[in-house]
Design a protein around this motif. Structure first.
Motif, PDB file in Angstrom:
ATOM      1  N   ALA A  38       0.839  -1.205   0.000  1.00 33.94           N
ATOM      2  CA  ALA A  38       0.000   0.000   0.000  1.00 33.94           C
ATOM      3  C   ALA A  38       0.871   1.252   0.000  1.00 33.94           C
ATOM      4  CB  ALA A  38      -0.923  -0.001   1.214  1.00 33.94           C
ATOM      5  N   ILE A  39       0.653   2.116  -1.007  1.00 33.75           N
ATOM      6  CA  ILE A  39       1.424   3.348  -1.134  1.00 33.75           C
ATOM      7  C   ILE A  39       0.532   4.440  -1.730  1.00 33.75           C
ATOM      8  CG2 ILE A  39       2.340   2.731  -3.428  1.00 33.75           C
ATOM      9  CD1 ILE A  39       5.026   4.030  -2.464  1.00 33.75           C
ATOM     10  N   CYS A  40       0.698   5.659  -1.238  1.00 33.55           N
ATOM     11  CA  CYS A  40      -0.009   6.828  -1.769  1.00 33.55           C
ATOM     12  C   CYS A  40       1.030   7.837  -2.233  1.00 33.55           C
ATOM     13  CB  CYS A  40      -0.903   7.484  -0.708  1.00 33.55           C
ATOM     14  SG  CYS A  40      -2.262   6.460  -0.142  1.00 33.55           S
ATOM     15  N   ARG A  41       0.749   8.514  -3.333  1.00 30.65           N
ATOM     16  CA  ARG A  41       1.676   9.528  -3.834  1.00 30.65           C
ATOM     17  C   ARG A  41       1.668  10.748  -2.899  1.00 30.65           C
ATOM     18  NH1 ARG A  41       3.409   8.784  -9.156  1.00 30.65           N
ATOM     19  NH2 ARG A  41       2.136   7.369 -10.385  1.00 30.65           N
ATOM     20  N   PRO A  42       2.809  11.419  -2.764  1.00 33.22           N
ATOM     21  CA  PRO A  42       2.836  12.664  -1.973  1.00 33.22           C
ATOM     22  C   PRO A  42       2.051  13.763  -2.691  1.00 33.22           C
ATOM     23  CG  PRO A  42       5.015  12.160  -2.902  1.00 33.22           C
ATOM     24  CD  PRO A  42       4.109  11.047  -3.293  1.00 33.22           C
ATOM     25  N   THR A  43       1.608  14.741  -1.923  1.00 34.81           N
ATOM     26  CA  THR A  43       0.894  15.893  -2.498  1.00 34.81           C
ATOM     27  C   THR A  43       1.694  17.153  -2.224  1.00 34.81           C
ATOM     28  OG1 THR A  43      -0.392  16.164  -0.480  1.00 34.81           O
ATOM     29  CG2 THR A  43      -1.408  14.879  -2.224  1.00 34.81           C
ATOM     30  N   PRO A  44       2.081  17.868  -3.287  1.00 36.11           N
ATOM     31  CA  PRO A  44       2.734  19.153  -3.064  1.00 36.11           C
ATOM     32  C   PRO A  44       1.758  20.113  -2.392  1.00 36.11           C
ATOM     33  CG  PRO A  44       2.887  18.463  -5.372  1.00 36.11           C
ATOM     34  CD  PRO A  44       1.946  17.535  -4.688  1.00 36.11           C
ATOM     35  N   LYS A  45       2.290  21.120  -1.729  1.00 36.78           N
ATOM     36  CA  LYS A  45       1.435  22.101  -1.050  1.00 36.78           C
ATOM     37  C   LYS A  45       0.439  22.678  -2.060  1.00 36.78           C
ATOM     38  CE  LYS A  45       1.572  26.188   1.793  1.00 36.78           C
ATOM     39  NZ  LYS A  45       1.707  26.126   3.208  1.00 36.78           N
ATOM     40  N   GLY A  46      -0.814  22.723  -1.668  1.00 35.92           N
ATOM     41  CA  GLY A  46      -1.870  23.247  -2.521  1.00 35.92           C
ATOM     42  C   GLY A  46      -2.586  22.191  -3.349  1.00 35.92           C
ATOM     43  N   ARG A  47      -1.992  21.029  -3.510  1.00 39.30           N
ATOM     44  CA  ARG A  47      -2.654  19.958  -4.260  1.00 39.30           C
ATOM     45  C   ARG A  47      -3.484  19.129  -3.295  1.00 39.30           C
ATOM     46  NH1 ARG A  47       0.108  15.224  -7.818  1.00 39.30           N
ATOM     47  NH2 ARG A  47      -1.845  14.324  -8.549  1.00 39.30           N
ATOM     48  N   GLN A  48      -4.742  18.879  -3.642  1.00 42.12           N
ATOM     49  CA  GLN A  48      -5.644  18.190  -2.723  1.00 42.12           C
ATOM     50  C   GLN A  48      -6.135  16.839  -3.231  1.00 42.12           C
ATOM     51  OE1 GLN A  48      -8.585  21.272  -2.069  1.00 42.12           O
ATOM     52  NE2 GLN A  48      -7.533  21.879  -0.197  1.00 42.12           N
ATOM     53  N   VAL A  49      -5.501  16.322  -4.282  1.00 41.97           N
ATOM     54  CA  VAL A  49      -5.868  14.992  -4.785  1.00 41.97           C
ATOM     55  C   VAL A  49      -4.606  14.157  -4.944  1.00 41.97           C
ATOM     56  CG1 VAL A  49      -7.937  15.797  -5.991  1.00 41.97           C
ATOM     57  CG2 VAL A  49      -5.776  15.672  -7.215  1.00 41.97           C
ATOM     58  N   THR A  50      -4.775  12.853  -4.768  1.00 39.45           N
ATOM     59  CA  THR A  50      -3.654  11.941  -4.977  1.00 39.45           C
ATOM     60  C   THR A  50      -4.187  10.547  -5.231  1.00 39.45           C
ATOM     61  OG1 THR A  50      -1.470  11.318  -4.190  1.00 39.45           O
ATOM     62  CG2 THR A  50      -3.244  11.263  -2.560  1.00 39.45           C
ATOM     63  N   GLY A  51      -3.311   9.697  -5.749  1.00 40.28           N
ATOM     64  CA  GLY A  51      -3.650   8.304  -5.991  1.00 40.28           C
ATOM     65  C   GLY A  51      -2.965   7.399  -4.997  1.00 40.28           C
ATOM     66  N   CYS A  52      -3.635   6.311  -4.656  1.00 43.98           N
ATOM     67  CA  CYS A  52      -3.083   5.279  -3.778  1.00 43.98           C
ATOM     68  C   CYS A  52      -3.174   3.946  -4.505  1.00 43.98           C
ATOM     69  CB  CYS A  52      -3.843   5.198  -2.466  1.00 43.98           C
ATOM     70  SG  CYS A  52      -3.789   6.706  -1.475  1.00 43.98           S
ATOM     71  N   TYR A  53      -2.191   3.090  -4.244  1.00 47.54           N
ATOM     72  CA  TYR A  53      -2.082   1.832  -4.958  1.00 47.54           C
ATOM     73  C   TYR A  53      -1.790   0.719  -3.959  1.00 47.54           C
ATOM     74  CZ  TYR A  53      -1.226   5.619  -8.176  1.00 47.54           C
ATOM     75  OH  TYR A  53      -1.324   6.801  -8.853  1.00 47.54           O
ATOM     76  N   LEU A  54      -2.259  -0.478  -4.259  1.00 50.49           N
ATOM     77  CA  LEU A  54      -2.042  -1.633  -3.389  1.00 50.49           C
ATOM     78  C   LEU A  54      -2.445  -2.885  -4.132  1.00 50.49           C
ATOM     79  CD1 LEU A  54      -5.223  -2.099  -2.516  1.00 50.49           C
ATOM     80  CD2 LEU A  54      -4.657  -0.426  -0.786  1.00 50.49           C
ATOM     81  N   THR A  55      -2.193  -4.021  -3.520  1.00 48.70           N
ATOM     82  CA  THR A  55      -2.594  -5.300  -4.096  1.00 48.70           C
ATOM     83  C   THR A  55      -3.505  -5.997  -3.101  1.00 48.70           C
ATOM     84  OG1 THR A  55      -0.539  -5.466  -5.344  1.00 48.70           O
ATOM     85  CG2 THR A  55      -1.766  -7.509  -5.018  1.00 48.70           C
ATOM     86  N   LEU A  56      -4.641  -6.489  -3.607  1.00 48.98           N
ATOM     87  CA  LEU A  56      -5.642  -7.168  -2.783  1.00 48.98           C
ATOM     88  C   LEU A  56      -5.765  -8.630  -3.208  1.00 48.98           C
ATOM     89  CD1 LEU A  56      -8.438  -4.450  -3.025  1.00 48.98           C
ATOM     90  CD2 LEU A  56      -6.903  -4.849  -1.086  1.00 48.98           C
ATOM     91  N   THR A  57      -5.863  -9.519  -2.214  1.00 47.49           N
ATOM     92  CA  THR A  57      -6.115 -10.930  -2.490  1.00 47.49           C
ATOM     93  C   THR A  57      -7.208 -11.399  -1.544  1.00 47.49           C
ATOM     94  OG1 THR A  57      -3.790 -11.221  -3.099  1.00 47.49           O
ATOM     95  CG2 THR A  57      -5.087 -13.222  -2.737  1.00 47.49           C
ATOM     96  N   ALA A  58      -8.358 -11.745  -2.122  1.00 42.53           N
ATOM     97  CA  ALA A  58      -9.500 -12.210  -1.334  1.00 42.53           C
ATOM     98  C   ALA A  58      -9.528 -13.740  -1.345  1.00 42.53           C
ATOM     99  CB  ALA A  58     -10.799 -11.660  -1.917  1.00 42.53           C
TER     100      ALA A  58
END
Length: 151
Positions: A38-58
């Motif tokens: 699980a990892i989320c991209r950093p957000t520069p000051k003023g940016r309010q959106v980001t993507g997060c990524y991970l792997t799921l196994t059910a």
């Protein structure tokens, strides 16, 4: 002594009845969904959106139906796909299917978690709490590292 086989039969029937699910027809709660990388991209000051990524196994077929995080006003599961020669992003309103026993990667350029309305800048090395909700399995709480995902 003839009652011993009758008692054994009654005991077996009682145990079998205890193992059946209720009248709802829904099976017992599914096992936990495994989460990795699980990892989320950093957000520069003023940016309010980001993507997060991970792997799921059910362990059993399931669906990731929603995501929440206290660091964002809104979290959604998104897909990226080509439409009319343009890359388009949209929410997976019905959720993300998770086939039984198969790893499903949320990765840059594909399905991912989108955090919107991020309240404070996310800096490399921070962690982001995410709560993943599934159609069948119990919710899973994850702490994603803030950083750049592997290419």
């Amino acid at each position: 002594m003839k009652s011993l086989p009758v008692l054994a039969t009654l005991a077996a029937l009682t145990l079998a009845a205890c193992g059946q699910s209720g009248s709802s027809g829904k099976s017992e709660a599914a096992g936990p969904v495994a989460v990795a990388d699980a990892i989320c991209r950093p957000t520069p000051k003023g940016r309010q959106v980001t993507g997060c990524y991970l792997t799921l196994t059910a362990p059993d077929a399931d669906t990731l139906v929603s995501v929440s995080s206290p660091v964002a006003a809104l979290a959604q599961v998104h897909e990226m796909r080509m439409e009319s020669n343009m890359m388009m992003m949209r929410e997976l309103e019905a959720g993300l299917p998770l086939p039984a026993g198969q790893a499903v990667a949320l990765a840059p350029g594909g399905n991912h978690i989108m955090l919107m309305g991020v309240t404070e800048p996310l800096k490399t090395g921070d962690t982001v709490p995410l709560t993943l909700a599934f159609a069948n399995a119990a919710p899973v709480e994850v702490r994603a590292t803030v950083g750049q995902p592997a290419a």
